[in-house]
Scaffold this active site. Structure first.
Site, PDB file in Angstrom:
ATOM      1  N   ASP A  47      15.924  25.191  16.209  1.00 42.51           N
ATOM      2  CA  ASP A  47      16.746  24.477  17.179  1.00 42.51           C
ATOM      3  C   ASP A  47      16.217  23.074  17.496  1.00 42.51           C
ATOM      4  OD1 ASP A  47      14.521  25.322  18.529  1.00 42.51           O
ATOM      5  OD2 ASP A  47      15.580  26.257  20.201  1.00 42.51           O
ATOM      6  N   ARG A 238      18.211  25.018  26.037  1.00 45.24           N
ATOM      7  CA  ARG A 238      19.135  24.950  24.909  1.00 45.24           C
ATOM      8  C   ARG A 238      20.511  24.476  25.360  1.00 45.24           C
ATOM      9  NH1 ARG A 238      18.205  28.248  20.478  1.00 45.24           N
ATOM     10  NH2 ARG A 238      20.277  27.487  19.958  1.00 45.24           N
ATOM     11  N   TYR A 246       9.800  31.590  23.735  1.00 47.58           N
ATOM     12  CA  TYR A 246       8.861  32.087  22.733  1.00 47.58           C
ATOM     13  C   TYR A 246       7.846  32.904  23.527  1.00 47.58           C
ATOM     14  CZ  TYR A 246      10.628  28.806  19.257  1.00 47.58           C
ATOM     15  OH  TYR A 246      11.416  28.130  18.371  1.00 47.58           O
ATOM     16  N   PRO A 325       6.999  28.089  14.443  1.00 46.78           N
ATOM     17  CA  PRO A 325       8.182  27.322  14.842  1.00 46.78           C
ATOM     18  C   PRO A 325       8.039  26.634  16.201  1.00 46.78           C
ATOM     19  CG  PRO A 325       8.584  29.675  15.100  1.00 46.78           C
ATOM     20  CD  PRO A 325       7.190  29.533  14.594  1.00 46.78           C
TER      21      PRO A 325
HETATM   22  C1  LIG Z   1      12.516  31.863  15.180  1.00 49.30           C
HETATM   23  C2  LIG Z   1      12.487  30.573  14.476  1.00 49.30           C
HETATM   24  C3  LIG Z   1      12.520  29.441  15.236  1.00 49.30           C
HETATM   25  C4  LIG Z   1      12.453  28.222  14.630  1.00 49.30           C
HETATM   26  N1  LIG Z   1      12.486  27.127  15.422  1.00 49.30           N
HETATM   27  C5  LIG Z   1      12.433  25.924  14.840  1.00 49.30           C
HETATM   28  C6  LIG Z   1      12.584  24.747  15.611  1.00 49.30           C
HETATM   29  O1  LIG Z   1      12.713  24.785  16.817  1.00 49.30           O
HETATM   30  N2  LIG Z   1      12.572  23.564  14.978  1.00 49.30           N
HETATM   31  C7  LIG Z   1      12.439  23.477  13.636  1.00 49.30           C
HETATM   32  O2  LIG Z   1      12.432  22.355  13.119  1.00 49.30           O
HETATM   33  N3  LIG Z   1      12.316  24.583  12.868  1.00 49.30           N
HETATM   34  C8  LIG Z   1      12.300  25.790  13.426  1.00 49.30           C
HETATM   35  N4  LIG Z   1      12.230  26.899  12.651  1.00 49.30           N
HETATM   36  C9  LIG Z   1      12.034  26.770  11.227  1.00 49.30           C
HETATM   37  C10 LIG Z   1      13.328  26.494  10.534  1.00 49.30           C
HETATM   38  O3  LIG Z   1      14.239  27.540  10.699  1.00 49.30           O
HETATM   39  C11 LIG Z   1      13.092  26.263   9.082  1.00 49.30           C
HETATM   40  O4  LIG Z   1      11.963  25.442   8.899  1.00 49.30           O
HETATM   41  C12 LIG Z   1      14.291  25.590   8.454  1.00 49.30           C
HETATM   42  O5  LIG Z   1      15.436  26.366   8.609  1.00 49.30           O
HETATM   43  C13 LIG Z   1      14.033  25.369   6.975  1.00 49.30           C
HETATM   44  O6  LIG Z   1      15.166  24.878   6.362  1.00 49.30           O
HETATM   45  P1  LIG Z   1      15.418  25.156   4.848  1.00 49.30           P
HETATM   46  O7  LIG Z   1      16.716  24.532   4.527  1.00 49.30           O
HETATM   47  O8  LIG Z   1      14.237  24.749   4.066  1.00 49.30           O
HETATM   48  O9  LIG Z   1      15.474  26.736   4.709  1.00 49.30           O
HETATM   49  P2  LIG Z   1      16.456  27.786   5.378  1.00 49.30           P
HETATM   50  O10 LIG Z   1      16.983  27.327   6.655  1.00 49.30           O
HETATM   51  O11 LIG Z   1      15.738  29.082   5.346  1.00 49.30           O
HETATM   52  O12 LIG Z   1      17.680  27.813   4.373  1.00 49.30           O
HETATM   53  C14 LIG Z   1      17.569  28.421   3.125  1.00 49.30           C
HETATM   54  C15 LIG Z   1      18.959  28.721   2.605  1.00 49.30           C
HETATM   55  O13 LIG Z   1      18.833  29.233   1.298  1.00 49.30           O
HETATM   56  C16 LIG Z   1      19.652  30.371   1.166  1.00 49.30           C
HETATM   57  N5  LIG Z   1      19.033  31.230   0.147  1.00 49.30           N
HETATM   58  C17 LIG Z   1      17.903  31.936   0.250  1.00 49.30           C
HETATM   59  N6  LIG Z   1      17.652  32.571  -0.913  1.00 49.30           N
HETATM   60  C18 LIG Z   1      18.635  32.246  -1.765  1.00 49.30           C
HETATM   61  C19 LIG Z   1      18.938  32.570  -3.104  1.00 49.30           C
HETATM   62  N7  LIG Z   1      18.154  33.393  -3.812  1.00 49.30           N
HETATM   63  N8  LIG Z   1      20.043  32.049  -3.654  1.00 49.30           N
HETATM   64  C20 LIG Z   1      20.858  31.231  -2.964  1.00 49.30           C
HETATM   65  N9  LIG Z   1      20.623  30.880  -1.667  1.00 49.30           N
HETATM   66  C21 LIG Z   1      19.524  31.382  -1.094  1.00 49.30           C
HETATM   67  C22 LIG Z   1      19.689  30.995   2.523  1.00 49.30           C
HETATM   68  O14 LIG Z   1      20.845  31.777   2.682  1.00 49.30           O
HETATM   69  C23 LIG Z   1      19.677  29.771   3.427  1.00 49.30           C
HETATM   70  O15 LIG Z   1      20.978  29.337   3.730  1.00 49.30           O
HETATM   71  C24 LIG Z   1      12.315  28.145  13.226  1.00 49.30           C
HETATM   72  C25 LIG Z   1      12.322  29.289  12.461  1.00 49.30           C
HETATM   73  C26 LIG Z   1      12.396  30.502  13.060  1.00 49.30           C
HETATM   74  C27 LIG Z   1      12.390  31.756  12.251  1.00 49.30           C
END
Ligand SMILES: Cc1cc2nc3c(=O)[nH]c(=O)nc-3n(C[C@H](O)[C@H](O)[C@H](O)COP(=O)(O)OP(=O)(O)OC[C@H]3O[C@@H](n4cnc5c(N)ncnc54)[C@H](O)[C@@H]3O)c2cc1C
Length: 599
Positions: A47, A238, A246, A325
Site C-alpha cells: 500500500d 489507509r 502490522y 513490508p
Molecule cells: C502484507 C504485505 C504488505 C506489503 N506492504 C507493502 C507496502 O506498504 N509498500 C510496498 O512498497 N510494498 C509492500 N509490500 C510488498 C509488495 O507487495 C511487493 O514488493 C510488490 O507487490 C512487488 O511487485 P511485483 O510486481 O514485483 O510482484 P507482485 O506484486 O507479486 O506481482 C507478481 C505478479 O506475477 C503474477 N505471477 C506470479 N507467478 C506467475 C507465473 N508463473 N506466471 C504468470 N504470472 C505469474 C502474479 O499473479 C502477480 O500478478 C507488501 C507485501 C505484503 C505481502
C-alpha cells in the site's frame, strides 16, 4: 501449436511488470503481458507509495489519480511503555524529512488500485493484460556464446505459454527478443533460469490486517510506531477511514517447524486485532464490520545473485529482492526497477543503443536492492525488538528508531537514490552544477515560461517519454554574457560530429528534448531571444524568476549550484536521473557521454 514473435514478453502483471508495460505501450513495440491470476488484486498487499515513486508516477501522468484515490500521510508518531503500564506518546514528527521532495509525504493506495492506474493507461494504447496465462517452458533458443545474442533483433528466447482458461489449443510458442520476469517473490522465471536468491529469513513473525477501527487512540491517522510491554505494532492510515496494522506475533506457533513457513491457519484477523488492542492500552480498539484483508508473514531478506541471463531474460521486482513490508518499500522498489529498465530496453530494441546499456540495469538496481536489505535489517530489527524498560536495558529506544528513520530518510523516500558512475552516469564536471548530483534524480524546481510567464515545475517538462532531456542553463540572454555563449553552443551542437546529429537518427527531437533556462528577467526576455535550436516549441524556454503572484519561481540556479554567469548543460536520462553535466563550452564531453552507449 500456434507460434508468434514479440519484442518483449512480460511475465507477471504486478506493479513492476505493469510499470514496464505502460512505459513502453504505444511506442511501436510489440509487447505482451501475461499473468496467472484470473483477476487483478482486489484488496490488501502493498500500500505505501513513497515520494520518489510519486515523482515517477507524475512523469507518466498518473499522480493526479493517486492524489485523488489514495491517502496522504504527513505525520509519524512514536509510543513507548508509560509508567502506568499502558503506552504513552514520546514524539510526533514529519513523515518525510526530504526537503527537495516534490510531494513531501507518503501515500497509501492498495496494490490493486495502483495496478489499475497502469492497466487503464495502457488500454487506450492497445495493450491489455492476458490473464490466466502461465509459462511452462523458457529457454534461450541459441547457445550462450552465439553471436546471435548480441543482435537485439534476434528472437533469442523461446517461451511456451499455457492458457489456463482454455480446454483446447491451450498452449502456444512465443519467440521473444526479450523476456521480463516480474512474477513476484516465488518467481517461476527466476527458478526456471536457476537464479539463486542470496540471504535468508529472520525469526520475526508479523501479522497484517486492514479494517475500519472503532478507537479513541488519537494517532490512528498517523503512521505510528508503538513499542509496548505486550509487543509492537505499526499503524498505517489507509484510504477513507480504513487502517492497516502490522502486529508483531511473539507467538511462534504460527510457524510450521518442519518447513519454517508461516501457517496462516493458526492465526486469524480477530487474534491480530485482539493482540493490537492489548498493545494499545489504555486506548481501546475494535473492528467495525468485516476485516478487509489480512495475512501473516515471516520477514525474508534476500536478493537474487543476478538480474539477467545474457541480457535477454531479465527479472525485476519481488522476483529479485524481498524484504519486510513495514518500511513500505517493496512496491516502490519493484516499480523503480522497471522504470529504470524500460527506456534501456526501448533504446536497445530501436537499435539506438548498444546491448551493453542493459548491463547498467543490474548494476544500478542490484546495488539498490542490496542497500535496501541493509536498511531493512536495521529497520525490522528495531521494529521487532522489545522496548527498553528498567528491567530490559538492551531494548529498543525511541531515539534509536527515530535515528534510523532519519538516517535512512533519503533512501526510504527514494529521493536520495544515487546511481554509481557508469557509461550513463558521468560526474566529471560535477562542480558546474554542484547541487544537481550526477546519478541522482533531477531536483524539482519551479521556473517561469518566458513566453507567457506561467510557472512550471521542471519535472512536468521532463515526462517519461523515452527521450533524453538536454537542459541548457545560461546567463541573461538579453545581454552578451548569455547570448554569446548560447549562440556558440547552438553552432557547436549543430555540427555533424555533435551528439544531436550523430545519435538523433535524422530527427533529433525523437531522442532529445532541449530546454533552455536563462537567468534573464521575466518581463525583459522573449522566448524568441534564444537560437531556434533551443525553442522547438515556445514552452521550452524558461526563466529563473518569480511568477506574478510572487509566490513561486526564482532561485533555481542557486538550488542547482549553477553559477548564473557561467551556466551549464545538464543531461537528464529518460528515467529522470541526472546522467551528466558540463560547462557550456564542453559539448565534446556530452558527445563523448552519448558515444559511450549510443549507436
Ligand atoms: C502484507 C504485505 C504488505 C506489503 N506492504 C507493502 C507496502 O506498504 N509498500 C510496498 O512498497 N510494498 C509492500 N509490500 C510488498 C509488495 O507487495 C511487493 O514488493 C510488490 O507487490 C512487488 O511487485 P511485483 O510486481 O514485483 O510482484 P507482485 O506484486 O507479486 O506481482 C507478481 C505478479 O506475477 C503474477 N505471477 C506470479 N507467478 C506467475 C507465473 N508463473 N506466471 C504468470 N504470472 C505469474 C502474479 O499473479 C502477480 O500478478 C507488501 C507485501 C505484503 C505481502
Amino acid at each position: 501449436m500456434q507460434e508468434s514473435n514479440v519484442d518483449l514478453l512480460i511475465i507477471g502483471a504486478g506493479p513492476s511488470g505493469l510499470m514496464c508495460a505502460n512505459a513502453l505501450a504505444g511506442r511501436g513495440f510489440n509487447i505482451r503481458v501475461v499473468d496467472k491470476r484470473a483477476v487483478g488484486v482486489q484488496a490488501g498487499q502493498a500500500d505505501g507509495i513513497q515520494p520518489r515513486t510519486h515523482e515517477i508516477l507524475q512523469s507518466y501522468g498518473l499522480m493526479e489519480r493517486l492524489l485523488r484515490e489514495g491517502v496522504e500521510i504527513h505525520r509519524n508518531a512514536f509510543y513507548n511503555p508509560g509508567p502506568s503500564g499502558g503506552i504513552q506518546r514520546v514524539e510526533r514528527t514529519a513523515a518525510i524529512s526530504q526537503p527537495t521532495a516534490r510531494y513531501p509525504f507518503t501515500m497509501c493506495r492498495h496494490q490493486g488500485g495502483t495496478e489499475n492506474f497502469f492497466i487503464d493507461a495502457m488500454r487506450p494504447k492497445g495493450l491489455e493484460v492476458e490473464r490466466s496465462t502461465v509459462p511452462t517452458v523458457l529457454e534461450l533458443s541459441t547457445s550462450t556464446d552465439s553471436p546471435e545474442l548480441l543482435d537485439p533483433q534476434a528472437n533469442s528466447v523461446k517461451v511456451v505459454l499455457q492458457h489456463l482458461d482454455r480446454t483446447e489449443n491451450d498452449r502456444e510458442v512465443v519467440h521473444a527478443k526479450f523476456v521480463l520476469g516480474t512474477d513476484g517473490a516465488h518467481s517461476w522465471v527466476r527458478k526456471a533460469m536457476g537464479i539463486r536468491m542470496e540471504g535468508g529469513h529472520t525469526d520475526f513473525v508479523w501479522g497484517v490486517v486492514d479494517f475500519f477501527p472503532d478507537t479513541n487512540f488519537p494517532d490512528i491517522r498517523a503512521r505510528t510506531v508503538i513499542h509496548s510491554t505486550h509487543g509492537s505494532i505499526l499503524v498505517v492510515p489507509r484510504e477513507g477511514d480504513l487502517v492497516r496494522l502490522y502486529v508483531q506475533l511473539s507467538d511462534m506457533d504460527v510457524v510450521d517447524k518442519q518447513t519454517n513457513r508461516v501457517d496462516k491457519a493458526q492465526a486469524s484477523p480477530e487474534k491480530l486485532i485482539e493482540t493490537a488492542a492489548r498493545i494499545l492500552q489504555p486506548y481501546y480498539l475494535r473492528a467495525i464490520g468485516d476485516v478487509q484483508w489480512w495475512t501473516v508473514y515471516i520477514i525474508g531478506q534476500r536478493v537474487a545473485e543476478k538480474f539477467t541471463v545474457q541480457d535477454r531474460i531479465l527479472i525485476a521486482g519481488d522476483a529479485c529482492h524481498t524484504h519486510s513490508p513495514k518500511a513500505g518499500q517493496g512496491m516502490n522498489a519493484s516499480m523503480g526497477d522497471t522504470h529504470n529498465l524500460a527506456w534501456k530496453l526501448a533504446y536497445v530494441l530501436r537499435g539506438w543503443a548498444d546491448m551493453s546499456l542493459l548491463r547498467t540495469y543490474e548494476a544500478e538496481r542490484r546495488k539498490f536492492a542490496q542497500d535496501l536489505i541493509e536498511f531493512d535489517k536495521e529497520w525490522s530489527t528495531l521494529f521487532s525488538g522489545k522496548p527498553r524498560t528498567d528491567q530490559h536495558q538492551d531494548g529498543v529506544t525511541h531515539e534509536a528508531t527515530l535515528g534510523v528513520f532519519k538516517r535512512f530518510g533519503g533512501f526510504s523516500s527514494g529521493i536520495g537514490i544515487r546511481y554509481a558512475p557508469s557509461i550513463i552516469v558521468d560526474s566529471k564536471h560535477q562542480a558546474c552544477a554542484s547541487k544537481l548530483i550526477v546519478g541522482e534524480r533531477m531536483i524539482p524546481h519551479v521556473f517561469i515560461h518566458a513566453a507567457d510567464a506561467k510557472p512550471a515545475n521542471i519535472h512536468d517538462l521532463l515526462p517519461s517519454d523515452l527521450r533524453f532531456k538536454i537542459l541548457v542553463f545560461v546567463a541573461d540572454v538579453t545581454t552578451d554574457t548569455g547570448a554569446v555563449p548560447l549562440r556558440k553552443l547552438s553552432e557547436r551542437m549543430g555540427v555533424e560530429s555533435s551528439f544531436l546529429r550523430r545519435f538523433g537518427h535524422g530527427n533529433h527531437l525523437e531522442t532529445f528534448d532541449i530546454l533552455c533556462i536563462t537567468s534573464a528577467e521575466r518581463d525583459k526576455v522573449d522566448y524568441t531571444d534564444v537560437p531556434e535550436l533551443f525553442r522547438s516549441h515556445w514552452s521550452k524556454v524558461l526563466v529563473d524568476d518569480v511568477d506574478y503572484s510572487g509566490r513561486c519561481g526564482g532561485g533555481g540556479f542557486a538550488a542547482y549550484g549553477i553559477d548564473p554567469k557561467e551556466g551549464a548543460i545538464v543531461v537528464v536520462r529518460p528515467d529522470g536521473y541526472v546522467g551528466t553535466v558540463a560547462p557550456l563550452d564542453r559539448v565534446e564531453d556530452i558527445d563523448a557521454y552519448f558515444a559511450g552507449f549510443m549507436l
